[in-house]
Motif scaffolding. Sequence first.
Motif, PDB file in Angstrom:
ATOM      1  N   LYS A 150     -51.320  10.355  18.489  1.00  0.00           N
ATOM      2  CA  LYS A 150     -51.424  11.746  18.949  1.00  0.00           C
ATOM      3  C   LYS A 150     -50.572  11.903  20.201  1.00  0.00           C
ATOM      4  O   LYS A 150     -50.526  10.998  21.048  1.00  0.00           O
ATOM      5  CB  LYS A 150     -52.881  12.083  19.307  1.00  0.00           C
ATOM      6  CG  LYS A 150     -53.783  12.229  18.095  1.00  0.00           C
ATOM      7  CD  LYS A 150     -55.072  12.950  18.484  1.00  0.00           C
ATOM      8  CE  LYS A 150     -55.915  13.230  17.263  1.00  0.00           C
ATOM      9  NZ  LYS A 150     -56.222  11.992  16.489  1.00  0.00           N
ATOM     10  N   LYS A 169     -38.892  20.244  25.059  1.00  0.00           N
ATOM     11  CA  LYS A 169     -38.685  20.555  23.633  1.00  0.00           C
ATOM     12  C   LYS A 169     -37.753  19.528  22.991  1.00  0.00           C
ATOM     13  O   LYS A 169     -37.984  19.088  21.856  1.00  0.00           O
ATOM     14  CB  LYS A 169     -38.059  21.953  23.484  1.00  0.00           C
ATOM     15  CG  LYS A 169     -39.003  23.096  23.774  1.00  0.00           C
ATOM     16  CD  LYS A 169     -38.222  24.392  23.587  1.00  0.00           C
ATOM     17  CE  LYS A 169     -39.010  25.617  23.906  1.00  0.00           C
ATOM     18  NZ  LYS A 169     -38.167  26.825  23.969  1.00  0.00           N
ATOM     19  N   VAL A 172     -39.588  16.162  22.583  1.00  0.00           N
ATOM     20  CA  VAL A 172     -40.584  16.270  21.511  1.00  0.00           C
ATOM     21  C   VAL A 172     -39.925  16.029  20.145  1.00  0.00           C
ATOM     22  O   VAL A 172     -40.497  15.376  19.271  1.00  0.00           O
ATOM     23  CB  VAL A 172     -41.284  17.654  21.573  1.00  0.00           C
ATOM     24  CG1 VAL A 172     -41.887  18.033  20.228  1.00  0.00           C
ATOM     25  CG2 VAL A 172     -42.349  17.647  22.661  1.00  0.00           C
ATOM     26  N   GLN A 173     -38.711  16.534  19.984  1.00  0.00           N
ATOM     27  CA  GLN A 173     -38.003  16.366  18.713  1.00  0.00           C
ATOM     28  C   GLN A 173     -37.890  14.880  18.343  1.00  0.00           C
ATOM     29  O   GLN A 173     -38.086  14.494  17.189  1.00  0.00           O
ATOM     30  CB  GLN A 173     -36.619  17.026  18.812  1.00  0.00           C
ATOM     31  CG  GLN A 173     -35.763  16.904  17.571  1.00  0.00           C
ATOM     32  CD  GLN A 173     -36.442  17.433  16.309  1.00  0.00           C
ATOM     33  OE1 GLN A 173     -37.191  18.407  16.361  1.00  0.00           O
ATOM     34  NE2 GLN A 173     -36.218  16.754  15.174  1.00  0.00           N
ATOM     35  N   VAL A 176     -41.272  13.621  17.167  1.00  0.00           N
ATOM     36  CA  VAL A 176     -41.533  14.097  15.796  1.00  0.00           C
ATOM     37  C   VAL A 176     -40.835  13.152  14.808  1.00  0.00           C
ATOM     38  O   VAL A 176     -41.415  12.730  13.806  1.00  0.00           O
ATOM     39  CB  VAL A 176     -41.067  15.563  15.622  1.00  0.00           C
ATOM     40  CG1 VAL A 176     -41.076  15.971  14.151  1.00  0.00           C
ATOM     41  CG2 VAL A 176     -41.942  16.508  16.450  1.00  0.00           C
ATOM     42  N   GLU A 177     -39.569  12.794  15.152  1.00  0.00           N
ATOM     43  CA  GLU A 177     -38.827  11.881  14.271  1.00  0.00           C
ATOM     44  C   GLU A 177     -39.463  10.495  14.242  1.00  0.00           C
ATOM     45  O   GLU A 177     -39.255   9.720  13.314  1.00  0.00           O
ATOM     46  CB  GLU A 177     -37.357  11.788  14.726  1.00  0.00           C
ATOM     47  CG  GLU A 177     -36.585  13.066  14.439  1.00  0.00           C
ATOM     48  CD  GLU A 177     -35.211  13.091  15.084  1.00  0.00           C
ATOM     49  OE1 GLU A 177     -34.630  12.021  15.321  1.00  0.00           O
ATOM     50  OE2 GLU A 177     -34.724  14.213  15.360  1.00  0.00           O
ATOM     51  N   ILE A 180     -44.790  11.643  14.658  1.00  0.00           N
ATOM     52  CA  ILE A 180     -45.941  12.386  15.200  1.00  0.00           C
ATOM     53  C   ILE A 180     -45.767  13.872  14.900  1.00  0.00           C
ATOM     54  O   ILE A 180     -44.833  14.490  15.406  1.00  0.00           O
ATOM     55  CB  ILE A 180     -46.054  12.187  16.733  1.00  0.00           C
ATOM     56  CG1 ILE A 180     -46.066  10.704  17.071  1.00  0.00           C
ATOM     57  CG2 ILE A 180     -47.300  12.891  17.272  1.00  0.00           C
ATOM     58  CD1 ILE A 180     -46.070  10.414  18.563  1.00  0.00           C
ATOM     59  N   PRO A 181     -46.652  14.450  14.101  1.00  0.00           N
ATOM     60  CA  PRO A 181     -46.522  15.890  13.873  1.00  0.00           C
ATOM     61  C   PRO A 181     -46.848  16.645  15.163  1.00  0.00           C
ATOM     62  O   PRO A 181     -47.902  16.416  15.767  1.00  0.00           O
ATOM     63  CB  PRO A 181     -47.564  16.198  12.782  1.00  0.00           C
ATOM     64  CG  PRO A 181     -48.381  14.971  12.612  1.00  0.00           C
ATOM     65  CD  PRO A 181     -47.831  13.866  13.463  1.00  0.00           C
ATOM     66  N   PHE A 182     -45.945  17.479  15.620  1.00  0.00           N
ATOM     67  CA  PHE A 182     -46.165  18.180  16.893  1.00  0.00           C
ATOM     68  C   PHE A 182     -45.247  19.385  16.924  1.00  0.00           C
ATOM     69  O   PHE A 182     -44.052  19.286  16.619  1.00  0.00           O
ATOM     70  CB  PHE A 182     -45.833  17.241  18.067  1.00  0.00           C
ATOM     71  CG  PHE A 182     -46.299  17.731  19.416  1.00  0.00           C
ATOM     72  CD1 PHE A 182     -47.559  17.419  19.904  1.00  0.00           C
ATOM     73  CD2 PHE A 182     -45.455  18.518  20.211  1.00  0.00           C
ATOM     74  CE1 PHE A 182     -47.981  17.865  21.152  1.00  0.00           C
ATOM     75  CE2 PHE A 182     -45.870  18.976  21.452  1.00  0.00           C
ATOM     76  CZ  PHE A 182     -47.140  18.646  21.929  1.00  0.00           C
ATOM     77  N   ASP A 183     -45.817  20.535  17.297  1.00  0.00           N
ATOM     78  CA  ASP A 183     -45.007  21.743  17.423  1.00  0.00           C
ATOM     79  C   ASP A 183     -44.806  22.041  18.912  1.00  0.00           C
ATOM     80  O   ASP A 183     -45.730  21.816  19.709  1.00  0.00           O
ATOM     81  CB  ASP A 183     -45.714  22.922  16.743  1.00  0.00           C
ATOM     82  CG  ASP A 183     -44.819  24.148  16.729  1.00  0.00           C
ATOM     83  OD1 ASP A 183     -43.969  24.221  15.817  1.00  0.00           O
ATOM     84  OD2 ASP A 183     -44.943  25.001  17.640  1.00  0.00           O
TER      85      ASP A 183
END
Length: 275
Positions: A150, A169, A172-173, A176-177, A180-183
């Motif tokens: 998480k 931002k 975070v990208q 995600v790669e 980890i799913p995250f918006d």
Amino acid sequence: MDLCCTGKMGQSVAEAALRAHVELVPYTLCGPNDVLTRSHVEVGGVQLELVPPAVRDATVADLKARYPNLMMVDYTLPDAIHSMVDFYVAHDTPFVMGTTGGDRARIHAQVEAARTFAVIAPNMGKQIVAFQAMMDMMAKSFPGAFAGYKLRVVESHQSTKKDTSGTAKAVVQSFVEMGIPFDVSQIELVREPKAQVELMKVPESAVHTGHAFHTYQLVSGDGSVMFEFQHNVVGRTTYAEGTVDACLFLAARIAGKAEQRLYNMIDVLRAGDMR
Ligand SMILES: NC(=O)C1=CN([C@@H]2O[C@H](COP(=O)(O)OP(=O)(O)OC[C@H]3O[C@@H](n4cnc5c(N)ncnc54)[C@H](OP(=O)(O)O)[C@@H]3O)[C@@H](O)[C@H]2O)C=CC1
Ligand SMILES: O=C(O)C1=N[C@H](C(=O)O)C[C@H](O)C1
């Protein structure tokens, strides 16, 4: 170099340019209301004439004729970013853009298509650029390495900053790669001075003048493993120095008639052009 010098970053970059003996063109773009109260700003003893949006097209055409190596530096606001990019592209003026926000993919596509020389990046601080590059390399080398973890991202900036950190931002990208799913809408923004001092440990002197405290925390699904990455910046100097590096890098690419026209700060770092 011509700048948008009315804001905090613009001033700081102009000071860094003077320290690096880069010539400052004595004009600066400004927002529409700035000229209501003043006609010039001063940086290190140099008077810069304010150029509001209504006359900027005529002025830049004149400046390009007078200063053939003109390069513009943009630290405006997320609301203005697309109109600023339209402006640089329309005049084919090389530019370094640190402004955050906007539709980044659209901006990159537009500048690529126009073949305008530019460096565009949400963070110009050398060590933070290196951190971004490291996270990007980790994501490319070990995609999915943090699957099941998480992520919590908290960023604190001066209360005048309205948008979510562009740096956060971008980082975070990479996470995600890594699986980890995250918006980006989940990034937690701290803009209240009390919370900044008490929770984020921002020095009181930097609460309003400018700071960027970022924490990225990753916790395994069962809570038994935790990673934390943090970069805390007080003031603007690190970004301003990096912006001057980007200008010198871009000037060299223009002089060398480089095929590549659009760059980011990782390109500048990789070229060994950050002091
Ligand atoms: N890449 C990086 O390393 C960094 C990026 N930033 C980013 O840079 C941007 C600016 O930050 P900061 O300097 O703190 O913000 P400020 O609010 O201090 O400055 C922004 C300035 O832009 C001016 N402006 C607004 N619209 C226009 C326009 N159309 N033409 C010319 N000038 C305009 C504003 O004028 P007015 O007040 O009249 O509206 C203001 O003076 C933000 O997006 C921030 O996130 C910040 C730090 C580092
Ligand atoms: O507005 C700021 O201050 C900053 N903006 C950039 C961002 O949005 O990431 C860079 C740094 O965080 C300072």
